[in-house]
Design a protein around this motif. Structure first.
Motif, mmCIF file in Angstrom:
data_model
loop_
_atom_site.group_PDB
_atom_site.id
_atom_site.type_symbol
_atom_site.label_atom_id
_atom_site.label_comp_id
_atom_site.label_asym_id
_atom_site.label_seq_id
_atom_site.Cartn_x
_atom_site.Cartn_y
_atom_site.Cartn_z
ATOM 1 N N ASP A 282 -12.291 -9.189 -0.016
ATOM 2 C CA ASP A 282 -13.047 -8.042 -0.526
ATOM 3 C C ASP A 282 -14.547 -8.261 -0.416
ATOM 4 O O ASP A 282 -15.298 -7.331 -0.123
ATOM 5 N N GLU A 283 -14.997 -9.497 -0.660
ATOM 6 C CA GLU A 283 -16.430 -9.771 -0.638
ATOM 7 C C GLU A 283 -17.031 -9.493 0.735
ATOM 8 O O GLU A 283 -18.200 -9.131 0.847
ATOM 9 N N TRP A 285 -16.004 -7.160 3.021
ATOM 10 C CA TRP A 285 -15.925 -5.778 3.495
ATOM 11 C C TRP A 285 -16.363 -4.740 2.468
ATOM 12 O O TRP A 285 -16.426 -3.547 2.774
ATOM 13 N N ARG A 286 -16.662 -5.146 1.255
ATOM 14 C CA ARG A 286 -16.837 -4.183 0.164
ATOM 15 C C ARG A 286 -18.068 -3.307 0.301
ATOM 16 O O ARG A 286 -18.006 -2.094 0.088
ATOM 17 N N GLN A 340 -4.662 -3.371 5.535
ATOM 18 C CA GLN A 340 -5.126 -3.995 4.306
ATOM 19 C C GLN A 340 -4.899 -5.497 4.338
ATOM 20 O O GLN A 340 -5.773 -6.296 3.981
ATOM 21 N N VAL A 345 -8.056 -7.368 2.029
ATOM 22 C CA VAL A 345 -8.657 -6.634 0.916
ATOM 23 C C VAL A 345 -7.557 -6.213 -0.059
ATOM 24 O O VAL A 345 -6.399 -6.050 0.301
ATOM 25 N N THR A 346 -7.950 -6.019 -1.304
ATOM 26 C CA THR A 346 -6.972 -5.716 -2.351
ATOM 27 C C THR A 346 -6.971 -4.239 -2.716
ATOM 28 O O THR A 346 -6.022 -3.787 -3.370
#
Length: 347
Positions: A282-283, A285-286, A340, A345-346
């Motif tokens: 996540d870090e 692509w967020r 996903q 990513v979550t």
């Protein structure tokens, strides 16, 4: 203006052909996105055998393709950092130094990345200009250009961005000849430094509005100058590959960058971009500009590539593939889940 290249344009042909032959021998073992989709389709109870067979055949057809990208730009713009940010799980230990004067090459899963500096940035400019020109002049057995896309990486915070623009017009674009527009992408890295230049130490958000406006204006200026002066249409993309000076401590706009790459690649080859060892989490692509739902854009492109005849994912009520009945809904869920997992990513 067509670039007059005195170099034998077949110098890359033997190496590329052998590499692609070797890659094809291990296709089934090294295509994680296709493998993930294939396994999920095989296990799906909402698809009948004939539909599963069509999807499996489509994956085999796509697996026969190869993708070649040339990443070029001035020294220090972040060409290597961009590649690492997108494909961080690839072993980059053999990567040549940033100041390397030759065209370097990385072989991933059926994707070859060629990397070079702009000729004005190095001492042996004529030699590398000829080498880049030879690479851009190379064609496949079917007569198509070997290099599918030329990706120019610029430093958004650099004072010499005008010089880089002029060099694109005077050297790189003439090398591309008549097929420039569909093969050229321009990226503007280090957008976090622009925010620092504008706001100083008071930056407390990923991309403040005034910095975003400045980047958009610079991108628009580059775009319209290219249209006016050389007749080339392209939309520069601003991002930062590394956390750098970003207050959030995260890269910025990488999801937008990946979605734009997918959209601009040839239709029969674009999904090969997802078969690579993408950086996970996540870090990574967020943070992005929220101008579009970029994950949804990528899902649509993936769905359309696997289900021939679909356009924009055939969404209904937010569900991918719903317009196409139970098969479409099932494939939509598979594509969403596989993407996903691929990005790690979550949400």
């Amino acid at each position: 203006m067509q670039f007059d290249n005195p170099v034998n344009t077949k110098i890359f042909h033997t190496l590329v052909s052998q590499t692609h032959h070797d890659a094809n021998q291990k296709t089934l073992a090294t295509l994680p996105f296709f493998e993930e989709v294939r396994e999920k389709v095989a296990a799906c109870s909402d698809m009948d055998a004939s539909y599963k067979s069509r999807i499996h055949q489509r994956i085999r057809d796509l697996s026969d393709q190869t993708l070649n990208l040339l990443v070029i730009g001035p020294k220090g713009a972040g060409k290597s950092a961009t590649l690492k940010a997108l494909f961080g799980e690839y072993d980059w230990q053999t990567e040549p130094p940033e100041e390397a004067q030759e065209v370097s090459r990385h072989q991933l899963n059926q994707m070859t990345i060629w990397q070079a500096q702009l000729p004005s940035e190095i001492e042996s400019a004529p030699h590398q200009m000829n080498e880049v020109g030879a690479l851009l002049s190379e064609t496949t057995e079917s007569g198509e250009p070997l290099i599918d896309r030329v990706i120019v990486v610029l430093d958004a915070a650099s004072n010499n961005i005008d010089d880089c623009y002029l060099e694109l017009c005077h050297t790189l674009i003439p090398m591309l000849g008549t097929m420039t527009e569909n093969r050229l992408m321009i990226l503007m890295n280090k957008s976090d430094k622009v925010a620092r230049h504008i706001r100083g130490t008071s930056v407390n958000e990923t991309m403040p509005l005034d910095a975003e406006i400045w980047l958009d204006c610079t991108a628009a200026t580059l775009r319209y100058r290219l249209i006016h002066n050389v007749g080339v249409q392209t939309r520069p993309i601003s991002y930062n590959a590394l956390a750098g000076e970003s207050p959030s401590g995260r890269p910025y706009n990488l999801q937008k960058l990946l979605a734009s790459l997918l959209e601009n690649l040839p239709e029969e080859k674009r999904l090969l971009l997802l078969n690579q060892p993408l950086t996970l989490g996540d870090e990574q692509w967020r943070e992005h500009d929220d101008k579009k739902i970029y994950r949804q854009s990528m899902e649509n492109l993936c769905f359309d590539g696997l289900h021939l005849g679909a356009r924009d994912g055939d969404r209904f009520g937010g569900q991918l593939g719903a317009f196409l009945g139970k098969h479409g809904r099932a494939l939509g869920n598979i594509v969403s889940d596989a993407l996903q997992e691929k990005m790690g990513v979550t949400v």
